[in-house]
Design a protein around this motif. Sequence first.
Motif, PDB file in Angstrom:
ATOM      1  N   LYS A 251      -7.561  -8.125-108.599  1.00  0.00           N
ATOM      2  CA  LYS A 251      -6.141  -8.554-108.630  1.00  0.00           C
ATOM      3  C   LYS A 251      -5.435  -8.167-107.217  1.00  0.00           C
ATOM      4  O   LYS A 251      -5.412  -7.203-106.892  1.00  0.00           O
ATOM      5  CB  LYS A 251      -5.285  -8.130-109.785  1.00  0.00           C
ATOM      6  CG  LYS A 251      -3.808  -8.476-109.882  1.00  0.00           C
ATOM      7  CD  LYS A 251      -2.995  -7.758-110.938  1.00  0.00           C
ATOM      8  CE  LYS A 251      -1.820  -8.100-110.900  1.00  0.00           C
ATOM      9  NZ  LYS A 251      -1.018  -7.020-112.081  1.00  0.00           N
ATOM     10  N   LEU A 252      -4.847  -9.329-106.581  1.00  0.00           N
ATOM     11  CA  LEU A 252      -4.151  -9.076-105.221  1.00  0.00           C
ATOM     12  C   LEU A 252      -2.861  -8.372-105.557  1.00  0.00           C
ATOM     13  O   LEU A 252      -1.909  -9.046-106.210  1.00  0.00           O
ATOM     14  CB  LEU A 252      -4.208 -10.258-104.326  1.00  0.00           C
ATOM     15  CG  LEU A 252      -3.416 -10.286-103.260  1.00  0.00           C
ATOM     16  CD1 LEU A 252      -4.146  -9.261-102.002  1.00  0.00           C
ATOM     17  CD2 LEU A 252      -2.890 -11.534-102.518  1.00  0.00           C
ATOM     18  N   VAL A 253      -2.561  -7.162-105.114  1.00  0.00           N
ATOM     19  CA  VAL A 253      -1.314  -6.651-105.505  1.00  0.00           C
ATOM     20  C   VAL A 253      -0.383  -6.581-104.146  1.00  0.00           C
ATOM     21  O   VAL A 253       0.903  -6.216-104.275  1.00  0.00           O
ATOM     22  CB  VAL A 253      -1.254  -5.207-105.895  1.00  0.00           C
ATOM     23  CG1 VAL A 253      -2.147  -5.092-107.210  1.00  0.00           C
ATOM     24  CG2 VAL A 253      -2.012  -4.229-104.810  1.00  0.00           C
ATOM     25  N   TYR A 254      -0.828  -6.628-102.887  1.00  0.00           N
ATOM     26  CA  TYR A 254      -0.006  -6.618-101.882  1.00  0.00           C
ATOM     27  C   TYR A 254      -0.635  -7.093-100.717  1.00  0.00           C
ATOM     28  O   TYR A 254      -1.839  -7.148-100.474  1.00  0.00           O
ATOM     29  CB  TYR A 254       0.341  -5.096-101.340  1.00  0.00           C
ATOM     30  CG  TYR A 254       1.238  -5.087-100.434  1.00  0.00           C
ATOM     31  CD1 TYR A 254       2.737  -5.263-100.406  1.00  0.00           C
ATOM     32  CD2 TYR A 254       0.852  -4.575 -99.105  1.00  0.00           C
ATOM     33  CE1 TYR A 254       3.446  -5.385 -99.395  1.00  0.00           C
ATOM     34  CE2 TYR A 254       1.784  -4.480 -97.862  1.00  0.00           C
ATOM     35  CZ  TYR A 254       3.064  -4.897 -98.188  1.00  0.00           C
ATOM     36  OH  TYR A 254       3.728  -4.835 -96.962  1.00  0.00           O
ATOM     37  N   SER A 255      -0.121  -8.247 -99.647  1.00  0.00           N
ATOM     38  CA  SER A 255      -0.687  -8.485 -98.476  1.00  0.00           C
ATOM     39  C   SER A 255       0.280  -8.822 -97.417  1.00  0.00           C
ATOM     40  O   SER A 255       1.724  -9.219 -97.714  1.00  0.00           O
ATOM     41  CB  SER A 255      -1.296  -9.815 -99.052  1.00  0.00           C
ATOM     42  OG  SER A 255      -0.406 -11.041 -99.308  1.00  0.00           O
ATOM     43  N   THR A 256      -0.037  -8.691 -96.397  1.00  0.00           N
ATOM     44  CA  THR A 256       0.685  -9.091 -95.054  1.00  0.00           C
ATOM     45  C   THR A 256      -0.324  -9.628 -94.243  1.00  0.00           C
ATOM     46  O   THR A 256      -1.661 -10.164 -94.704  1.00  0.00           O
ATOM     47  CB  THR A 256       1.275  -7.811 -94.380  1.00  0.00           C
ATOM     48  OG1 THR A 256       0.229  -7.197 -93.918  1.00  0.00           O
ATOM     49  CG2 THR A 256       1.921  -6.938 -95.462  1.00  0.00           C
ATOM     50  N   ASN A 257      -0.010 -10.307 -93.067  1.00  0.00           N
ATOM     51  CA  ASN A 257      -0.953 -10.778 -91.987  1.00  0.00           C
ATOM     52  C   ASN A 257      -1.979  -9.952 -91.624  1.00  0.00           C
ATOM     53  O   ASN A 257      -3.111 -10.385 -91.281  1.00  0.00           O
ATOM     54  CB  ASN A 257      -0.041 -10.993 -90.931  1.00  0.00           C
ATOM     55  CG  ASN A 257       0.995 -12.219 -91.072  1.00  0.00           C
ATOM     56  OD1 ASN A 257       0.607 -13.040 -91.886  1.00  0.00           O
ATOM     57  ND2 ASN A 257       1.922 -12.328 -90.159  1.00  0.00           N
ATOM     58  N   SER A 258      -2.044  -8.553 -91.782  1.00  0.00           N
ATOM     59  CA  SER A 258      -3.030  -7.791 -91.299  1.00  0.00           C
ATOM     60  C   SER A 258      -3.586  -6.720 -92.575  1.00  0.00           C
ATOM     61  O   SER A 258      -4.354  -5.784 -92.135  1.00  0.00           O
ATOM     62  CB  SER A 258      -2.796  -6.797 -90.444  1.00  0.00           C
ATOM     63  OG  SER A 258      -1.478  -6.095 -90.810  1.00  0.00           O
ATOM     64  N   LEU A 259      -3.145  -7.164 -93.788  1.00  0.00           N
ATOM     65  CA  LEU A 259      -3.608  -6.212 -94.930  1.00  0.00           C
ATOM     66  C   LEU A 259      -3.453  -6.924 -96.067  1.00  0.00           C
ATOM     67  O   LEU A 259      -2.876  -7.590 -96.394  1.00  0.00           O
ATOM     68  CB  LEU A 259      -2.704  -4.984 -95.089  1.00  0.00           C
ATOM     69  CG  LEU A 259      -2.712  -4.049 -95.906  1.00  0.00           C
ATOM     70  CD1 LEU A 259      -4.069  -3.188 -95.904  1.00  0.00           C
ATOM     71  CD2 LEU A 259      -1.728  -3.095 -96.092  1.00  0.00           C
ATOM     72  N   TYR A 260      -4.837  -6.579 -97.106  1.00  0.00           N
ATOM     73  CA  TYR A 260      -4.903  -6.955 -98.373  1.00  0.00           C
ATOM     74  C   TYR A 260      -5.157  -5.828 -99.278  1.00  0.00           C
ATOM     75  O   TYR A 260      -6.123  -4.998 -99.010  1.00  0.00           O
ATOM     76  CB  TYR A 260      -6.093  -7.966 -98.654  1.00  0.00           C
ATOM     77  CG  TYR A 260      -5.861  -9.497 -97.958  1.00  0.00           C
ATOM     78  CD1 TYR A 260      -5.336 -10.494 -98.674  1.00  0.00           C
ATOM     79  CD2 TYR A 260      -6.191  -9.818 -96.673  1.00  0.00           C
ATOM     80  CE1 TYR A 260      -4.872 -11.612 -98.052  1.00  0.00           C
ATOM     81  CE2 TYR A 260      -6.132 -11.090 -96.133  1.00  0.00           C
ATOM     82  CZ  TYR A 260      -5.529 -12.075 -96.731  1.00  0.00           C
ATOM     83  OH  TYR A 260      -5.260 -13.271 -96.377  1.00  0.00           O
ATOM     84  N   ILE A 261      -4.415  -5.521-100.335  1.00  0.00           N
ATOM     85  CA  ILE A 261      -4.744  -4.384-101.007  1.00  0.00           C
ATOM     86  C   ILE A 261      -4.809  -5.018-102.472  1.00  0.00           C
ATOM     87  O   ILE A 261      -4.031  -6.074-102.862  1.00  0.00           O
ATOM     88  CB  ILE A 261      -3.659  -3.512-101.265  1.00  0.00           C
ATOM     89  CG1 ILE A 261      -3.398  -2.820-100.023  1.00  0.00           C
ATOM     90  CG2 ILE A 261      -3.858  -2.479-102.449  1.00  0.00           C
ATOM     91  CD1 ILE A 261      -2.069  -1.894 -99.905  1.00  0.00           C
ATOM     92  N   MET A 262      -6.145  -4.883-103.127  1.00  0.00           N
ATOM     93  CA  MET A 262      -6.437  -5.349-104.252  1.00  0.00           C
ATOM     94  C   MET A 262      -6.910  -4.383-105.390  1.00  0.00           C
ATOM     95  O   MET A 262      -7.218  -3.353-105.114  1.00  0.00           O
ATOM     96  CB  MET A 262      -7.923  -6.245-104.022  1.00  0.00           C
ATOM     97  CG  MET A 262      -7.822  -7.433-103.181  1.00  0.00           C
ATOM     98  SD  MET A 262      -9.103  -7.954-102.403  1.00  0.00           S
ATOM     99  CE  MET A 262      -9.137  -6.696-100.982  1.00  0.00           C
ATOM    100  N   GLU A 263      -6.541  -4.628-106.574  1.00  0.00           N
ATOM    101  CA  GLU A 263      -6.686  -3.684-107.617  1.00  0.00           C
ATOM    102  C   GLU A 263      -7.975  -3.954-108.229  1.00  0.00           C
ATOM    103  O   GLU A 263      -8.097  -5.453-108.881  1.00  0.00           O
ATOM    104  CB  GLU A 263      -5.337  -3.678-108.685  1.00  0.00           C
ATOM    105  CG  GLU A 263      -5.576  -2.823-109.784  1.00  0.00           C
ATOM    106  CD  GLU A 263      -4.528  -2.845-110.859  1.00  0.00           C
ATOM    107  OE1 GLU A 263      -4.427  -2.166-111.687  1.00  0.00           O
ATOM    108  OE2 GLU A 263      -3.521  -3.682-110.552  1.00  0.00           O
ATOM    109  N   LEU A 264      -8.720  -3.157-108.865  1.00  0.00           N
ATOM    110  CA  LEU A 264      -9.934  -3.486-109.462  1.00  0.00           C
ATOM    111  C   LEU A 264      -9.702  -3.597-110.985  1.00  0.00           C
ATOM    112  O   LEU A 264      -8.973  -2.911-111.552  1.00  0.00           O
ATOM    113  CB  LEU A 264     -11.165  -2.451-109.570  1.00  0.00           C
ATOM    114  CG  LEU A 264     -12.016  -2.696-108.237  1.00  0.00           C
ATOM    115  CD1 LEU A 264     -11.281  -2.381-106.877  1.00  0.00           C
ATOM    116  CD2 LEU A 264     -13.159  -1.735-108.356  1.00  0.00           C
ATOM    117  N   GLN A 265     -10.170  -4.785-111.473  1.00  0.00           N
ATOM    118  CA  GLN A 265     -10.142  -4.904-113.029  1.00  0.00           C
ATOM    119  C   GLN A 265     -10.950  -4.140-113.908  1.00  0.00           C
ATOM    120  O   GLN A 265     -11.914  -3.688-113.391  1.00  0.00           O
ATOM    121  CB  GLN A 265     -10.504  -6.357-113.157  1.00  0.00           C
ATOM    122  CG  GLN A 265      -9.840  -7.497-112.492  1.00  0.00           C
ATOM    123  CD  GLN A 265      -8.101  -7.269-112.697  1.00  0.00           C
ATOM    124  OE1 GLN A 265      -7.485  -7.377-114.042  1.00  0.00           O
ATOM    125  NE2 GLN A 265      -7.335  -7.075-111.596  1.00  0.00           N
TER     126      GLN A 265
END
Length: 601
Positions: free
Chosen positions: A586-600
């Motif tokens: 699950k994508l919880v936060y993103s910018t042009n230089s960063l993706y933070i994903m939560e594991l299900q």
Amino acid sequence: MKWLAVLFFFVFSFLLGYSLLRILKVKYETSIIERIVMPIGFGLATLPLFSVVMNYVWIPLDYRIFLVLSLIIPVYDVFYFMKNKQKISFFQNISKKEMICFVFVILFFAWHLNLFVKGSFTYDYLEDGDPWIHANIVQYISTEKTYAVEKEHNMGLFKYTEPYPPFLDVLYSQPHQIYPNANWILKIFNSLLISLSIFFIYFLVKQYTRKPELGVAAAFLLTVIPSYLSHFIFSAAYATVMFFPALYAMIKTEESPEWWKVAAVCYSAALMIQPITAALFLMLIGIYWGVTFLWQKDKHKVLFKAMIVGLLLSQLFWIPMFIKFDYQQITAKMPFGMFSKEVDDSSGGIIYGLRDYMLAHSADKIDQATGFGIAIFFMLTISLIIFLVNFKKLPKNRLLFTALIYGFFVFLGTESNALPYSFVPHRLWTYLAIAVVLMCTFGLQIVTNSIRDKRILYVTFLIIGIAVFYTSAPAKEAVQTAVWPSEMLYDSSPDYAWVVKNLPENTPFWAICSFKYPNGLGMFTPIWDEELQQYPGALPNATASQILEIAQRKGIKYISLDGACLRTINETQLQQMGTELLTKTKLVYSTNSLYIMELQA
């Protein structure tokens, strides 16, 4: 839990210092305030030796074990006092003047601590360089309950543990076990540790001169002088603060020789915590011993004994390190090139001029500010003139002459970029500041001794205090509260601030390409896990399924990809990896230089 960690820090430090004095059978007859504050310094000085012994006999470096061991003697004493119905008067041996002076010192401490805490939390991340590594080592020691590392894995993320002295991180790892947010722990306790030196120098000067008002003057000067340390987190700060309990114990030997044993323990701490600072401390106590040898031969032997025993105690750490690690591993961590200009001290090769010393600079480097301020510089100049003109009439003030000689050599060190041999000139400003504070204090003593009218004396103190504050403190505040850039690669640090503000503290987090940073953001990453360490080097050949399998097996809750991944894969590959991961996270936060994903789950 935050403030429980702070309470533990004070209680444990005091109990350890109290136990040291009792074990060494040292008589400590002074005001109750001094008997509460100074044992905190002695406890901090005992911690390195204490943790070395515990580590060698395989006792976990667990805060509960530390606390229980430090309680044994105090609890025994409490039962003894209760059994014998002995009473302690809280205001025993405290004069009205001393109470008033101590209130002023508390105010200085509060102002300084507030400044450093405010500056530390001006931004969510840590300053570039050392602090991120210390956050990782604190997490390692806190989790594994040891500072020992395998011989083959002592570099990289483990830069500041064996064979490098790990005792700053041992100290911070104890409250971190109570409140597991390394970001908060490092910022708060670094600010607290440095601010404690204001109390320590007060009691040092008071003990030496028997005049608490001079202790207040020294504490005030140390509080506002810009070039005494900063809220930058590195082990030299811990070692430097230990100078004051060591000098205090050394001076106490004059009224009670058995204090040499306390001095020896304090010496060992200063010699174990940080290598460059150890060299500077050896020079300081060597000068004091030399002055004592020339002027009071009957007192030099006990000081020499403390020096030798302190040096031997420090070898409990150093000798096993030279046995365990080979020469190449040791030189990779130790500043053996300090005289050859190979050690980076952030000076940039600068040769300081008169303005650098005279002025307090509002724009300066976070790891070490420079300058004194016009009023302090003027006090120093007047003091040196007084010392020079009245040289033959000066009393045999060993602390003054130690400060003069030490200050001269450290001053040369700050100018060593202009010399064939350089000794980390930028880092020496802190030690020059200590010498300047002592010289100004003793210069002030000579001036005020000539003033008989108390009203004129108080007005003089007030004018000097206002001048010093307004020519030094604003610049110090400006530097210490400035927003400093982070070293995080590809300017991802502002984006990672989201982590600090939105995820629970100590959340298991795997920044695949910026592996060393999550701990410094208050998250949890087991940096000692070799399977996680292999990224991002293995990223070009890894699949999303492999990354998720590892993360789930390790109990990771969040993963991130950022611009640092472009060091090993191109932008197209990075976007493809992100797309594949997002099909199962699950994508919880993103910018042009960063993706933070939560594991299900």
